[in-house]
Design a protein around this motif. Structure first.
Motif, short mmCIF file in Angstrom:
data_model
loop_
_atom_site.label_atom_id
_atom_site.label_comp_id
_atom_site.label_asym_id
_atom_site.label_seq_id
_atom_site.Cartn_x
_atom_site.Cartn_y
_atom_site.Cartn_z
N PRO A 1 0.68 -1.02 -0.45
CA PRO A 1 0.13 -0.15 -0.28
C PRO A 1 0.72 1.51 0.13
O PRO A 1 1.74 1.71 0.65
CB PRO A 1 -1.05 0.29 1.17
N LYS A 2 0.58 2.19 -0.79
CA LYS A 2 1.59 3.08 -1.20
C LYS A 2 1.61 4.21 0.35
O LYS A 2 2.50 5.05 0.53
CB LYS A 2 0.89 3.61 -2.05
N ALA A 3 0.82 3.72 0.91
CA ALA A 3 0.01 5.10 2.03
C ALA A 3 0.71 4.44 2.95
O ALA A 3 1.19 5.28 4.46
CB ALA A 3 -1.31 4.98 3.07
N TYR A 4 1.67 3.45 3.38
CA TYR A 4 2.42 2.55 3.80
C TYR A 4 3.66 2.70 3.55
O TYR A 4 4.60 1.55 4.32
CB TYR A 4 2.12 1.26 4.85
N ASN A 5 4.52 2.79 2.74
CA ASN A 5 5.54 2.83 2.61
C ASN A 5 7.07 3.05 2.97
O ASN A 5 7.34 1.81 3.18
CB ASN A 5 6.00 3.37 0.85
N PHE B 1 -0.30 13.96 18.87
CA PHE B 1 -1.49 13.41 18.65
C PHE B 1 -1.41 12.51 17.15
O PHE B 1 -2.22 12.02 16.49
CB PHE B 1 -2.80 14.21 18.09
N LEU B 2 -0.60 13.36 16.28
CA LEU B 2 -0.50 12.65 14.92
C LEU B 2 1.00 11.59 15.01
O LEU B 2 0.55 10.37 14.14
CB LEU B 2 0.43 13.66 14.47
N THR B 3 1.36 10.48 16.16
CA THR B 3 2.18 9.17 16.20
C THR B 3 0.76 8.11 16.43
O THR B 3 0.26 8.22 16.55
CB THR B 3 2.51 9.55 17.97
N PRO B 4 1.24 7.50 15.05
CA PRO B 4 -0.04 6.16 15.30
C PRO B 4 0.60 5.95 16.45
O PRO B 4 1.45 5.39 17.03
CB PRO B 4 1.33 5.39 13.95
N ILE C 1 -8.67 17.91 8.92
CA ILE C 1 -9.98 19.22 7.82
C ILE C 1 -8.46 20.19 7.36
O ILE C 1 -8.90 21.10 6.06
CB ILE C 1 -10.57 20.12 9.09
N ARG C 2 -7.34 20.42 8.05
CA ARG C 2 -7.20 21.56 7.56
C ARG C 2 -5.91 20.86 6.30
O ARG C 2 -5.42 21.19 5.79
CB ARG C 2 -5.33 22.09 8.52
N LEU C 3 -5.46 19.88 6.10
CA LEU C 3 -4.86 19.19 5.10
C LEU C 3 -5.77 19.04 3.89
O LEU C 3 -5.29 19.05 2.99
CB LEU C 3 -4.41 17.61 5.58
N ILE C 4 -7.05 18.61 4.20
CA ILE C 4 -8.35 18.37 3.31
C ILE C 4 -8.18 20.18 2.68
O ILE C 4 -8.11 20.31 1.05
CB ILE C 4 -9.47 18.79 3.62
N LYS C 5 -8.33 20.99 3.22
CA LYS C 5 -8.27 22.67 2.49
C LYS C 5 -7.06 23.07 1.88
O LYS C 5 -7.02 22.96 0.60
CB LYS C 5 -8.77 23.40 3.67
N ASP D 1 -4.13 8.88 2.92
CA ASP D 1 -2.82 9.95 2.54
C ASP D 1 -3.32 10.77 3.99
O ASP D 1 -2.71 11.23 4.69
CB ASP D 1 -2.96 10.96 1.42
N ILE D 2 -4.63 11.16 3.58
CA ILE D 2 -5.04 12.36 4.85
C ILE D 2 -4.86 11.75 6.16
O ILE D 2 -4.59 11.59 7.01
CB ILE D 2 -6.81 13.36 3.82
N ALA D 3 -5.73 10.54 6.11
CA ALA D 3 -6.27 9.87 6.91
C ALA D 3 -4.80 9.06 7.57
O ALA D 3 -4.33 9.59 9.48
CB ALA D 3 -7.06 8.65 6.91
N PHE D 4 -3.89 8.60 7.35
CA PHE D 4 -2.68 8.18 7.56
C PHE D 4 -1.85 9.43 8.28
O PHE D 4 -1.32 9.43 9.31
CB PHE D 4 -2.06 7.74 6.24
N ARG D 5 -1.77 10.65 7.43
CA ARG D 5 -1.33 11.51 8.11
C ARG D 5 -1.73 12.25 9.26
O ARG D 5 -0.49 13.05 10.19
CB ARG D 5 -0.67 12.32 7.13
N SER D 6 -3.05 11.89 9.33
CA SER D 6 -3.97 13.07 10.48
C SER D 6 -3.42 12.08 11.51
O SER D 6 -3.93 12.34 12.73
CB SER D 6 -4.98 13.36 10.51
N GLY D 7 -2.70 11.18 11.45
CA GLY D 7 -2.85 10.00 13.44
C GLY D 7 -3.85 8.75 12.75
O GLY D 7 -3.75 7.80 13.84
N PHE D 8 -4.53 8.88 12.29
CA PHE D 8 -5.75 7.88 12.05
C PHE D 8 -5.61 6.52 11.33
O PHE D 8 -4.00 6.75 11.18
CB PHE D 8 -6.99 8.39 10.65
#
Length: 366
Positions: A29-33, A276-279, A322-326, A335-342
């Motif tokens: 998965p690209k998001a987890y490279n 909070f961004l820490t997985p 939300i900030r990343l989406i905007k 990618d947004i979810a992963f970078r946001s810590g989700f």
């Protein structure tokens, strides 16, 4: 008709296993490279377990050969348990064990399997006593692996019991929920393979092939993405009970000055260090960072206006997403979810709902 059924079941099992090996070795998965090896610690050995089913071809091409059936059954009995032990150790206890120990595990299995292979190819013959001795030796080796498998299952269950699911920002975190659902699987597979080996019957082999095919498909699908979304109704009820319990117990045990100090340090971690961004951020991490105890931290979180640790972390993650989406409207939600810590887009959507804000897609449309 019987031969056709045996052939069909075995060819499906081999094909599914090889396909599973390809997925485990090639799917990235690209998001987890950058984090793939950490998130998928046993991919090579899971793929190896699937790929080694190619040895079943000896049975597939000689379905009516009793020696070929015995070879296939012995192969499954001798190699599946040690491979599963290696997989479990790498997934749940990655800091323990060594490669040398893993190699030693396979030596007795390999030696006995060579004997079976030589017999299938008529390179050697067995006396009745020798045949019985090899069969018993094979089963004794299996019993050692079976005992280790039970011990591993107990260790996994013990570890899973020691983890508080609801200290984590995502209550469906794969590696926190997974042990509760798979710790019985290695033991179950060992029992199935033992029955198959002892019966040494084509119909039992046929049934085993069907069962193993189903298990392989389910396992590959379930572990294809480590953040696979599964509803844990019981866990939800327990989580609600925990939240209510924390809210009830969070009376003002802290003095105002101590509370303000803890609150300022906590906000510094979230606002400046963006912890909070820490997985897989856990309550334990915050306890170490703030040098405090669980009761004081829960009270600080509650007095700061949050329902729980889970609520506070998701509040910050939602705002960040939300900030990343905007700022990056063309970025994928994964990618947004992963970078946001989700852990996944699904858990991000759920957090948006719980925070009472429009869904991520609506923010993108705006």
């Amino acid at each position: 008709m019987q031969i056709q059924l045996f052939f069909a079941a075995n060819i499906v099992f081999i094909t599914v296993s090889l396909f599973g090996a390809i997925i485990k070795w090639c799917y990235r998965p690209k998001a987890y490279n950058e984090h793939f090896e950490r998130l998928f610690p046993a991919q090579f050995f899971v793929g190896l377990l699937f790929f080694m089913q190619i040895f079943e071809l000896i049975y597939l091409f000689e379905l009516e050969n009793v020696k070929a059936l015995r070879f296939a059954n012995a192969f499954s009995l001798l190699f599946t348990p040690p491979l599963m032990l290696v997989i479990c150790r790498k997934v749940f206890f990655p800091k323990k064990g060594s490669t040398n120990v893993e190699k030693i595990l396979f030596l007795p299995s390999l030696l006995v399997l060579v004997i079976f292979f030589l017999r299938v190819t008529n390179s050697i013959t067995f006396t009745p006593q020798g045949r019985i001795a090899v069969i018993i030796l094979t089963f004794l080796i299996f019993l050692v692996f079976f005992a280790l498998t039970i011990q591993m299952a107990v260790r996994i269950k013990r570890v899973s019991r020691g983890v508080d699911e609801f200290e984590y920002a995502d209550v469906k975190d794969f590696y926190r929920s997974f042990p509760n659902y798979v710790f019985r699987l290695p033991t179950l597979l060992c029992i199935i393979l033992a029955v198959n080996y002892l019966c040494d019957d084509p119909w039992v082999k046929f049934s085993t092939d069907i069962i193993l095919t189903i298990i392989t498909v389910l396992f590959v699908v379930f572990t294809l993405d480590p953040w696979h979304e599964i509803e844990f109704i019981k866990e939800k009820r327990v989580y609600n009970d925990v939240v209510e319990s924390v809210a009830a117990k969070s009376k003002h045990r802290l003095s105002d000055s101590r509370y303000e100090q803890l609150r300022d340090n906590l906000l510094k971690l979230f606002n400046e260090k963006e912890i909070f961004l820490t997985p897989h951020l856990s309550l334990e991490v915050l306890l170490k960072e703030l040098s405090t105890n669980r009761n004081y931290l829960c009270e600080t979180i509650a007095r700061s206006g949050y329902k729980s640790f889970y609520d506070m972390v998701n509040s910050y993650r939602v705002k960040y997403a939300i900030r990343l989406i905007k700022e990056e409207p063309n970025s994928k939600m994964l990618d947004i979810a992963f970078r946001s810590g989700f852990a996944s887009p699904a858990s991000m959507n759920k957090a948006f709902v719980q925070q009472g804000v429009p869904a991520p897609s609506q923010h993108r449309e705006q």
